[in-house]
Scaffold this motif. Sequence first.
Motif, mmCIF file in Angstrom:
data_model
loop_
_atom_site.group_PDB
_atom_site.id
_atom_site.type_symbol
_atom_site.label_atom_id
_atom_site.label_comp_id
_atom_site.label_asym_id
_atom_site.label_seq_id
_atom_site.Cartn_x
_atom_site.Cartn_y
_atom_site.Cartn_z
ATOM 1 N N ALA A 183 114.673 23.667 -18.122
ATOM 2 C CA ALA A 183 113.651 23.982 -17.029
ATOM 3 C C ALA A 183 113.790 22.804 -15.821
ATOM 4 N N ASP A 184 114.051 21.607 -15.707
ATOM 5 C CA ASP A 184 114.328 20.826 -14.856
ATOM 6 C C ASP A 184 115.657 21.292 -14.068
ATOM 7 N N THR A 185 116.608 21.618 -14.513
ATOM 8 C CA THR A 185 117.740 22.343 -13.856
ATOM 9 C C THR A 185 117.178 23.607 -12.961
ATOM 10 N N ALA A 186 116.525 24.247 -13.777
ATOM 11 C CA ALA A 186 115.906 25.595 -12.705
ATOM 12 C C ALA A 186 114.933 25.211 -11.766
ATOM 13 N N ALA A 187 114.049 24.013 -11.809
ATOM 14 C CA ALA A 187 113.397 23.617 -10.852
ATOM 15 C C ALA A 187 114.040 23.062 -9.748
ATOM 16 N N ALA B 112 125.657 33.572 -9.626
ATOM 17 C CA ALA B 112 124.564 33.078 -8.704
ATOM 18 C C ALA B 112 123.296 33.836 -8.514
ATOM 19 N N ARG B 113 123.379 35.190 -8.592
ATOM 20 C CA ARG B 113 122.090 35.967 -8.617
ATOM 21 C C ARG B 113 121.413 36.015 -9.925
ATOM 22 N N ARG B 114 121.904 35.753 -10.952
ATOM 23 C CA ARG B 114 121.180 35.543 -12.033
ATOM 24 C C ARG B 114 120.640 34.206 -12.058
ATOM 25 N N ALA B 115 121.292 33.168 -11.375
ATOM 26 C CA ALA B 115 120.763 31.841 -11.365
ATOM 27 C C ALA B 115 119.344 31.790 -10.501
ATOM 28 N N ILE B 116 119.704 32.461 -9.595
ATOM 29 C CA ILE B 116 118.319 32.599 -8.569
ATOM 30 C C ILE B 116 117.382 33.187 -9.259
ATOM 31 N N THR B 117 117.410 34.267 -9.860
ATOM 32 C CA THR B 117 116.291 34.924 -10.657
ATOM 33 C C THR B 117 115.938 34.000 -11.609
ATOM 34 N N ALA B 118 116.681 33.189 -12.496
ATOM 35 C CA ALA B 118 116.184 32.315 -13.404
ATOM 36 C C ALA B 118 115.307 31.320 -13.120
ATOM 37 N N ALA B 119 115.868 30.659 -11.945
ATOM 38 C CA ALA B 119 115.064 29.328 -11.084
ATOM 39 C C ALA B 119 113.600 29.885 -10.487
ATOM 40 N N ALA B 120 113.893 31.055 -10.300
ATOM 41 C CA ALA B 120 112.410 31.673 -9.530
ATOM 42 C C ALA B 120 111.371 31.851 -10.901
ATOM 43 N N SER B 121 111.943 32.137 -12.151
ATOM 44 C CA SER B 121 110.907 32.534 -13.161
ATOM 45 C C SER B 121 110.571 31.763 -14.162
ATOM 46 N N LEU C 206 117.282 23.351 -8.921
ATOM 47 C CA LEU C 206 117.911 24.678 -8.103
ATOM 48 C C LEU C 206 117.117 25.304 -7.313
ATOM 49 N N ARG C 207 115.684 25.454 -7.522
ATOM 50 C CA ARG C 207 114.851 26.299 -6.808
ATOM 51 C C ARG C 207 114.444 25.363 -5.542
ATOM 52 N N ASP C 208 114.268 24.024 -5.717
ATOM 53 C CA ASP C 208 113.856 23.186 -4.560
ATOM 54 C C ASP C 208 115.122 23.220 -3.639
ATOM 55 N N ARG C 209 116.271 23.121 -4.162
ATOM 56 C CA ARG C 209 117.546 23.217 -3.280
ATOM 57 C C ARG C 209 117.912 24.075 -2.897
ATOM 58 N N LEU C 210 117.674 25.394 -3.121
ATOM 59 C CA LEU C 210 117.622 26.656 -2.232
ATOM 60 C C LEU C 210 116.747 26.950 -1.344
ATOM 61 N N ALA C 211 115.392 26.407 -1.824
ATOM 62 C CA ALA C 211 114.096 26.389 -0.533
ATOM 63 C C ALA C 211 114.539 25.424 0.337
ATOM 64 N N ASP C 212 115.346 24.504 0.319
ATOM 65 C CA ASP C 212 115.846 23.588 1.322
ATOM 66 C C ASP C 212 116.932 23.939 2.080
#
Length: 189
Positions: A34-38, A55-64, A40-46
């Motif tokens: 959950a920390d890894t996803a959070a 990569a696409r799967r990771a973006i979906t996982a990070a968002a959900s 990643l979500r923050d870094r992508l937002a930055d």
Amino acid sequence: MRTVLDARTSSAYGSRSRGGVHSVLDVETALAAADTAAHLRDRLADGEKISGPAARRAITAAASTPRFEGRIVPRTFAKKAAKFLARDGVVLYDNPDAFLICAFKHENALCDPEPDATAPRQYACQTDCGNTVRTDRHARDMRERADEIDQLAAAAPERIARRLRRNADSLRVAADAHDATAQSAEDLA
């Protein structure tokens, strides 16, 4: 700990299969994922870019993936953690030693997981696996590690120095491959 207490080697003597310490590992693994996803979500937002076959799967996982906010973890959380980890293809595992994130999907894994495994064998990570994801931060870290290895090579005997330089070169090649293929989260969506 998951590596040391691999279910294949620790489920016999002094253990009760997936009970006991393994349920604690599931909780810790789920919280780390959950920390890894959070992160990643923050870094992508930055504005950080991402590359890799998953990569696409990771973006979906990070968002959900829900963010863990530091609540007290009740005893019942072990079952929830095991259920969370069983979500094949949408759980993210950070592997800083391999400079990547694994968007673990059992059928794509080259780390030879057990048939019922819900997590990758991070000590057996293969960089050409279909589950790999890299970010700009991973590429920077690879270049920094390559520079450190070059410094070690400068003081090493010639045969060892050649191996070290090959290792440093392969890290730079992987970082360059990321730079050449990286896309923003918006471009991949």
